[in-house]
Design a protein around this motif. Structure first.
Motif, PDB file in Angstrom:
ATOM      1  N   ARG A 204       0.824  -1.211   0.000  1.00 15.54           N
ATOM      2  CA  ARG A 204       0.000   0.000   0.000  1.00 15.54           C
ATOM      3  C   ARG A 204       0.853   1.254   0.000  1.00 15.54           C
ATOM      4  NH1 ARG A 204      -4.872   0.212   4.201  1.00 15.54           N
ATOM      5  NH2 ARG A 204      -5.410  -1.554   2.836  1.00 15.54           N
ATOM      6  N   ARG A 205       1.974   1.216   0.687  1.00 15.92           N
ATOM      7  CA  ARG A 205       2.830   2.398   0.749  1.00 15.92           C
ATOM      8  C   ARG A 205       3.531   2.678  -0.590  1.00 15.92           C
ATOM      9  NH1 ARG A 205       7.646   0.092   4.704  1.00 15.92           N
ATOM     10  NH2 ARG A 205       8.639  -1.305   3.184  1.00 15.92           N
ATOM     11  N   ASP A 206       3.516   1.692  -1.491  1.00 16.58           N
ATOM     12  CA  ASP A 206       4.111   1.902  -2.811  1.00 16.58           C
ATOM     13  C   ASP A 206       3.209   2.719  -3.731  1.00 16.58           C
ATOM     14  OD1 ASP A 206       6.390   0.366  -2.242  1.00 16.58           O
ATOM     15  OD2 ASP A 206       5.357  -1.499  -2.796  1.00 16.58           O
ATOM     16  N   LEU A 207       1.915   2.722  -3.448  1.00 15.02           N
ATOM     17  CA  LEU A 207       0.957   3.319  -4.382  1.00 15.02           C
ATOM     18  C   LEU A 207       1.223   4.789  -4.693  1.00 15.02           C
ATOM     19  CD1 LEU A 207      -2.402   1.649  -3.280  1.00 15.02           C
ATOM     20  CD2 LEU A 207      -0.831   0.979  -5.105  1.00 15.02           C
ATOM     21  N   PRO A 208       1.488   5.658  -3.686  1.00 11.75           N
ATOM     22  CA  PRO A 208       1.730   7.069  -4.029  1.00 11.75           C
ATOM     23  C   PRO A 208       2.919   7.249  -4.968  1.00 11.75           C
ATOM     24  CG  PRO A 208       1.295   6.848  -1.680  1.00 11.75           C
ATOM     25  CD  PRO A 208       1.460   5.462  -2.216  1.00 11.75           C
ATOM     26  N   LEU A 209       3.990   6.483  -4.741  1.00 11.60           N
ATOM     27  CA  LEU A 209       5.171   6.608  -5.592  1.00 11.60           C
ATOM     28  C   LEU A 209       4.923   6.036  -6.985  1.00 11.60           C
ATOM     29  CD1 LEU A 209       8.022   5.776  -3.043  1.00 11.60           C
ATOM     30  CD2 LEU A 209       7.349   8.012  -3.950  1.00 11.60           C
ATOM     31  N   LEU A 210       4.144   4.947  -7.049  1.00  6.86           N
ATOM     32  CA  LEU A 210       3.788   4.404  -8.361  1.00  6.86           C
ATOM     33  C   LEU A 210       2.911   5.386  -9.132  1.00  6.86           C
ATOM     34  CD1 LEU A 210       3.084   0.663  -7.467  1.00  6.86           C
ATOM     35  CD2 LEU A 210       4.908   1.531  -8.939  1.00  6.86           C
ATOM     36  N   PHE A 211       1.998   6.033  -8.431  1.00 12.35           N
ATOM     37  CA  PHE A 211       1.187   7.066  -9.069  1.00 12.35           C
ATOM     38  C   PHE A 211       2.078   8.201  -9.577  1.00 12.35           C
ATOM     39  CE2 PHE A 211      -3.215   6.309  -6.921  1.00 12.35           C
ATOM     40  CZ  PHE A 211      -3.230   5.048  -7.493  1.00 12.35           C
ATOM     41  N   LEU A 212       3.116   8.531  -8.805  1.00 10.85           N
ATOM     42  CA  LEU A 212       4.036   9.594  -9.209  1.00 10.85           C
ATOM     43  C   LEU A 212       4.781   9.210 -10.488  1.00 10.85           C
ATOM     44  CD1 LEU A 212       5.137  12.364  -8.390  1.00 10.85           C
ATOM     45  CD2 LEU A 212       6.933  11.186  -7.103  1.00 10.85           C
ATOM     46  N   VAL A 213       5.152   7.939 -10.586  1.00  7.61           N
ATOM     47  CA  VAL A 213       5.790   7.452 -11.817  1.00  7.61           C
ATOM     48  C   VAL A 213       4.842   7.628 -13.004  1.00  7.61           C
ATOM     49  CG1 VAL A 213       6.606   5.384 -13.026  1.00  7.61           C
ATOM     50  CG2 VAL A 213       7.344   5.830 -10.681  1.00  7.61           C
ATOM     51  N   GLY A 214       3.579   7.267 -12.806  1.00 10.71           N
ATOM     52  CA  GLY A 214       2.593   7.435 -13.863  1.00 10.71           C
ATOM     53  C   GLY A 214       2.394   8.882 -14.247  1.00 10.71           C
ATOM     54  N   CYS A 215       2.426   9.763 -13.254  1.00 10.01           N
ATOM     55  CA  CYS A 215       2.282  11.197 -13.542  1.00 10.01           C
ATOM     56  C   CYS A 215       3.500  11.732 -14.296  1.00 10.01           C
ATOM     57  CB  CYS A 215       2.071  11.974 -12.240  1.00 10.01           C
ATOM     58  SG  CYS A 215       0.444  11.694 -11.490  1.00 10.01           S
TER      59      CYS A 215
END
Length: 280
Positions: A204-215
Motif C-alpha cells: 500500500r505504501r508503494d501506491l503514491p510513488l507508483l502514481f508519481l511514476v505514472g504522472c
C-alpha cells in the motif's frame, strides 16, 4: 521552443522509466505499469473534467487518434517487458529504443523537410540513444525476444505519431482517452496473463510513488503534445523526445552508482552532438 519541449519530455520520460525500473526490481512489471497508468488516469480525469466545464466537449478526430496512441503504447509496453523477460536486455532495449524511426518515416513521407545538418543531427541523436541503451554484440539470442523488441519499437513509434496528430485537437482530451485505453488494455493483459503479475506484489505504501511514476509519464506525454501544438515537425520532435534512455542511464549512474559501459558513454556524447546540430 518545440525542440526544447521535446527534449524536456525525454528527460521526464527517462526519469519516469528510472523510477519504474526501480519498482520493477521487486514488483511484477505489469503491476508497475498498470498501477502507475491508473494513477495518471485519475489525474488526467480531473484535468479533463475541468476542461469540459470551461470549454465544452471537444470535436474532431482527437478521440480516435488518442485511443490509437493508448492502444499502441500499452501494446509496446507489454511487448517490451515480455521481450526483456525472454531475452537479453542488451539486445531488446536498444531495438525497442528505435521507435522514433516510425514517426520520422511517416513525417518525411507526409511533407516534413529536414536540412542536411538537422538530418545528420537526428541520425546521431538516434544512434546515441541506441548506444546509451547498452547494446550487446556478443552471444546469441532467440528470435522471439528480437521480434517482441521490434513490435515494441513499432508500438512506441506509432504512439508518438498518434499523440502528435491527436494533440492538434487538444492535448488534454488526447491524453485522457489515451490513458483510458491504456488502462483498459493493461487490465485485460493482467487478467488474461496472470503469470505476468504472479511474482512481486505491491504494498500500500508503494501506491503514491507508483502514481508519481505514472504522472511523470503523463507529464512527458503532455510536453510532447505541447511540442506538437507548437508547430514542431513530427520527425524532429519524435527523435528528441526519444532520448529518454540517456536520462535513465545518467540517473542510474549518479543516483544508484551503476557502472556506465564505454559504449554507453560514447552513446551519450554522440546523442548530445546530435542535439547540438539539431537546435543550432
Amino acid at each position: 521552443m518545440s525542440a526544447l519541449l521535446a527534449i524536456l519530455s525525454s528527460v521526464v520520460w527517462g526519469t519516469a522509466d528510472f523510477g519504474g525500473g526501480i519498482f520493477s526490481k521487486r514488483i511484477a512489471a505489469i503491476r508497475v505499469v498498470a498501477i502507475s497508468q491508473f494513477g495518471a488516469l485519475v489525474v488526467m480525469s480531473v484535468a479533463f473534467a475541468v476542461q469540459l466545464a470551461v470549454s465544452g466537449w471537444p470535436a474532431g478526430a482527437v478521440w480516435l487518434l488518442g485511443a490509437a496512441a493508448g492502444a499502441a503504447n500499452a501494446l509496446a509496453l507489454c511487448c517490451l517487458y515480455a521481450g526483456l523477460s525472454a531475452g537479453t536486455m542488451g539486445v531488446v532495449s536498444p531495438i525497442a529504443s528505435l521507435g522514433a524511426i516510425v514517426p520520422v518515416t511517416i513525417g518525411l513521407l507526409t511533407g516534413d523537410t529536414l536540412g542536411l545538418v538537422v538530418g545528420i543531427g537526428l541520425a546521431l541523436a538516434t544512434a546515441g540513444a541506441v548506444l546509451a541503451a547498452g547494446p550487446e554484440f556478443t552471444g546469441g539470442v532467440s528470435r522471439l525476444p528480437v521480434l517482441l523488441a521490434v513490435c515494441a519499437a513499432v508500438g512506441f513509434g506509432a504512439s508518438l505519431y498518434f499523440v502528435h496528430a491527436a494533440s492538434e485537437g487538444g492535448v488534454i482530451p488526447a491524453l485522457w482517452v489515451m490513458r483510458v485505453v491504456s488502462v483498459v488494455e493493461l487490465a485485460l493483459v493482467w487478467r488474461c496473463w496472470p503469470g505476468a503479475a504472479s511474482v512481486g506484489k505491491s504494498r500500500r505504501r508503494d501506491l503514491p510513488l507508483l502514481f508519481l511514476v505514472g504522472c511523470g509519464d503523463l507529464s512527458a506525454n503532455a510536453l510532447f503534445g505541447l511540442a506538437s501544438r507548437g508547430g514542431g515537425e513530427v520527425s524532429l520532435i519524435s527523435v528528441l523526445a526519444s532520448l529518454y534512455p540517456i536520462a535513465t542511464l545518467l540517473l542510474a549512474r549518479f543516483v544508484l552508482h551503476e557502472r556506465m559501459r564505454l559504449i554507453q558513454g560514447v552513446g551519450v556524447l554522440v546523442a548530445l552532438l546530435g542535439v547540438v546540430l539539431v537546435v543550432s
